[in-house]
Design an enzyme around this catalytic site. Structure first.
Site, PDB file in Angstrom:
ATOM      1  N   SER A 187      39.246  40.609  39.900  1.00 36.66           N
ATOM      2  CA  SER A 187      39.290  40.148  38.451  1.00 36.66           C
ATOM      3  C   SER A 187      38.585  38.919  38.259  1.00 36.66           C
ATOM      4  O   SER A 187      38.064  38.585  37.065  1.00 36.66           O
ATOM      5  CB  SER A 187      40.724  39.912  38.011  1.00 36.66           C
ATOM      6  OG  SER A 187      41.233  41.427  37.869  1.00 36.66           O
ATOM      7  N   LYS A 190      35.582  39.492  35.983  1.00 35.44           N
ATOM      8  CA  LYS A 190      35.728  39.744  34.444  1.00 35.44           C
ATOM      9  C   LYS A 190      35.142  38.534  33.667  1.00 35.44           C
ATOM     10  O   LYS A 190      34.392  38.885  32.515  1.00 35.44           O
ATOM     11  CB  LYS A 190      37.064  39.963  34.039  1.00 35.44           C
ATOM     12  CG  LYS A 190      37.888  41.222  34.662  1.00 35.44           C
ATOM     13  CD  LYS A 190      39.136  40.992  34.427  1.00 35.44           C
ATOM     14  CE  LYS A 190      40.044  42.405  35.247  1.00 35.44           C
ATOM     15  NZ  LYS A 190      41.260  42.413  35.258  1.00 35.44           N
ATOM     16  N   TYR A 315      32.655  49.609  36.545  1.00 33.26           N
ATOM     17  CA  TYR A 315      33.620  48.334  36.675  1.00 33.26           C
ATOM     18  C   TYR A 315      34.297  48.175  37.989  1.00 33.26           C
ATOM     19  O   TYR A 315      34.440  47.050  38.590  1.00 33.26           O
ATOM     20  CB  TYR A 315      34.915  48.969  35.913  1.00 33.26           C
ATOM     21  CG  TYR A 315      36.056  48.046  35.744  1.00 33.26           C
ATOM     22  CD1 TYR A 315      36.478  46.605  35.365  1.00 33.26           C
ATOM     23  CD2 TYR A 315      37.357  48.647  36.373  1.00 33.26           C
ATOM     24  CE1 TYR A 315      37.609  46.078  35.795  1.00 33.26           C
ATOM     25  CE2 TYR A 315      38.567  47.868  36.525  1.00 33.26           C
ATOM     26  CZ  TYR A 315      38.668  46.606  36.184  1.00 33.26           C
ATOM     27  OH  TYR A 315      39.566  45.935  36.252  1.00 33.26           O
ATOM     28  N   TYR A 367      46.545  35.923  34.422  1.00 32.85           N
ATOM     29  CA  TYR A 367      47.654  36.987  34.587  1.00 32.85           C
ATOM     30  C   TYR A 367      48.794  36.395  33.584  1.00 32.85           C
ATOM     31  O   TYR A 367      48.754  35.867  32.580  1.00 32.85           O
ATOM     32  CB  TYR A 367      48.062  37.403  35.805  1.00 32.85           C
ATOM     33  CG  TYR A 367      46.988  38.188  36.687  1.00 32.85           C
ATOM     34  CD1 TYR A 367      46.088  39.114  35.973  1.00 32.85           C
ATOM     35  CD2 TYR A 367      46.665  37.684  37.934  1.00 32.85           C
ATOM     36  CE1 TYR A 367      45.136  39.645  36.845  1.00 32.85           C
ATOM     37  CE2 TYR A 367      45.558  38.224  38.543  1.00 32.85           C
ATOM     38  CZ  TYR A 367      44.805  39.193  38.194  1.00 32.85           C
ATOM     39  OH  TYR A 367      43.792  39.790  38.752  1.00 32.85           O
ATOM     40  N   VAL A 385      43.021  39.392  42.615  1.00 32.18           N
ATOM     41  CA  VAL A 385      43.949  39.870  43.567  1.00 32.18           C
ATOM     42  C   VAL A 385      43.361  39.803  45.102  1.00 32.18           C
ATOM     43  O   VAL A 385      44.206  39.786  46.049  1.00 32.18           O
ATOM     44  CB  VAL A 385      44.440  41.170  43.388  1.00 32.18           C
ATOM     45  CG1 VAL A 385      45.190  41.166  42.111  1.00 32.18           C
ATOM     46  CG2 VAL A 385      43.397  42.267  43.340  1.00 32.18           C
TER      47      VAL A 385
END
Length: 564
Positions: A187, A190, A315, A367, A385
């Site tokens: 992530s 992103k 992605y 998160y 993660v």
């Protein structure tokens, strides 16, 4: 001071050229004299009038620069040629004359001067690194958390890995731990992909399809906001949408190549790889991401013509890009530096794209812990993660932290603890510098003991060189931005004389300096703008006077100036 062609056509008074001393060349020359003295004090043999190359390189290292820094490329090549010419391979024994030394470093003189005159953003870098070593050791004892379980390849991660790497906006580097072990971005890709897409298409286009609010839900929850959009680009739905928006007309291979090359620029050509095993593992376990994509397609969220399965593959590929803590720190530092890579000078991202990316990282990057993290740490960040956290201290540094064991929110336990410890020691929290807020925390951006004369010199040097980052640091540290030298010259005089419009704008609009200070000859920055052919600076000063109700006096004529 360099004159424009228009100025050459109608010569200025010789007195003007002689007496307005604080121009770029004079300041650099004074800096060089200062550095020359320091060179001989630190590395030289005054009796033999030589400088030891090994000691000099150690001195550069102490400032946070590495010998492999791209900004020292020519110096390395010159040194190698010199060694070959004299058949000397032992740097420890290499003593050279001052003239020879200057010929070796001349191509990279500016960055060497900046390093050795303590002008980097963290002046006492060694002292700062000692603090980081202490925090690293404290967090190493933290054995909480478990590695990510829902991606088979990540389950095999070594829970003992722990890495911290730092890169400042001036390219100062420090790393400790397992900083050369590759891991996937997950992530943490992103914000980087969002920044790239925003740079290319603009914020308005991006947020036609993606929201900008924290979701208050789990990162992969099946939901949309009240406008039927993904809540923000930092959750899975928003990141899938970002992937759909980025270069949709290219083939799948060309899209991947484009992003890979852009990430490489963000990392300053440091390590970037691709983990195919993780990609296949993610794709195999992607039921929730497929459900999110179909849910968004059902609600007509995607742009027309979006190829759904290709977008999802794209992605997953972005999440499976590999970095090390070293290369991740440079990426974070590029964000801290407004989109300009601090090592290569490459303007990879626009300032607007970076500002919006950091805003979203600050509110949505950790998160379901994002709100508490913003409250306690107060810095933009993004976790993944794989155990990675990218932390940004704007205008100061980027930090990459990596340790696979995660807490219940999916954030690295050691990395979160490190961030807490960092802001407990240093006033890096976004609101630590509020007026009237007193704290026992230290600011590593401040030199331990800077004389008023040195502060003034650095302020005027920064204005003359067009160094906006340095001016921001002066402003944040409480320097009087209207202070004058013995000739009554201010930073606004100097910036206007050199035609640095961005610096003039910053001083007038952000620092609210008085637009018409007079030097000892009675000249204002408006006179300098006229004399040295910088009408854009003059217009900005005039507009500032108009808004503040400051009366604009007639410009000084050459005759009046000579008479003075």
């Amino acid at each position: 001071m360099t004159m424009s062609a228009a100025s050459d056509a109608s010569p200025q008074p010789r007195l003007l050229k002689r007496t307005i001393s604080y121009n770029c060349k004079d300041l650099v020359r004074q800096h060089l004299v200062h550095v020359e003295n320091r060179l001989f004090e630190m590395f030289g043999d005054k009796d033999k009038n030589t400088i030891n190359i090994s000691k000099f390189l150690m001195g550069l290292t102490a400032t946070g620069m590495r010998h492999t820094d791209p900004r020292l490329k020519e110096m390395r090549e010159n040194l190698k040629k010199f060694q070959q010419r004299i058949a000397e391979s032992d740097l420890q024994a290499l003593n050279v004359s001052y003239d020879t030394f200057m010929s070796i470093i001349s191509d990279n003189l500016e960055v060497v001067v900046k390093a050795l005159s303590s002008s980097f953003v963290i002046p006492d870098f060694r002292g700062f690194c000692h603090h980081i070593e202490d925090i690293y050791a404290t967090c190493l004892a933290n054995t909480n958390g478990t590695v990510a379980q829902y991606i088979p390849q990540l389950v095999r991660s070594n829970p003992n890995h722990w890495a911290v790497s730092i890169c400042t906006v001036d390219g100062q580097r420090y790393s400790t731990g397992d900083t050369n072990v590759p891991f996937t971005l997950q992530s943490c890709s992103k914000p980087l992909t969002y920044a790239l897409a925003s740079t290319m298409y603009g914020t308005e286009h991006m947020h036609t399809f993606i929201g900008m609010e924290p979701s208050g839900r789990y990162f992969n929850e099946l939901c949309l906001d009240y406008n039927n959009k993904p809540h923000n680009p930092m959750i899975n739905a928003g990141a899938i949408m970002t992937a759909a928006l980025l270069k949709p007309d290219l083939s799948a291979a060309d899209r991947f190549d484009y992003v890979f090359n852009m990430y490489k620029r963000l990392a300053g050509d440091e390590y970037l790889g691709f983990n195919n095993a993780v990609f296949l593992s993610e794709k195999e376990c992607a039921d929730r991401n497929f459900a999110l994509a179909y849910f968004m397609r059902e609600n007509k969220c995607f742009p027309e013509g979006t190829r759904l399965h290709e977008t999802l593959d794209f992605y997953f590929q972005l999440c499976s890009l590999e970095i090390t803590a070293e290369s991740g720190a440079v990426m974070a530092a590029t964000l801290a530096n407004g989109g300009i890579n601090p090592l290569t000078g490459d303007p990879v991202l626009t300032v607007d794209a970076v500002r919006n990316t950091l805003t979203l990282m600050h509110s949505c990057g950790m998160y379901n812990y994002s709100g508490q993290f913003a409250f306690k740490v107060g810095l933009p960040s993004k976790s993944g993660v794989s155990g990675c956290v990218l932390l940004v201290v704007p205008n100061t540094m980027g930090i990459c932290l990596w340790s696979p064991p995660l807490d219940t929110n999916g954030n690295s336990c050691r990395a979160v603890q490190f961030c807490m410890e960092l802001v407990s020691r240093f006033n890096f929290h976004n609101f630590d510098n509020l007026r009237g807020h007193f704290t026992s925390k230290c600011d590593p951006r401040m030199a331990k003991a800077e004389s008023k004369a040195q502060i003034l010199f650095d302020l005027l040097f920064s204005a003359a060189a067009g160094d906006l980052s340095a001016l921001r640091r002066h402003s944040l540290s409480g320097t009087d931005m209207q202070t004058k030298d013995y000739d009554g010259r201010t930073a606004l005089h100097v910036a206007t004389s050199e035609g640095h419009l961005e610096i003039v704008k910053y001083l007038l609009h952000n620092c609210q300096v008085y637009p018409l200070p007079k030097d000892r000859w009675g000249r204002t920055p408006l006179d300098d703008a006229s004399s040295f052919g910088h009408p854009d600076c003059g217009d900005m000063i005039t507009e500032s006077c108009r808004k503040r109700g400051v009366e604009i006096p007639p410009l000084l004529t050459d005759k009046e100036f000579n008479a003075d």
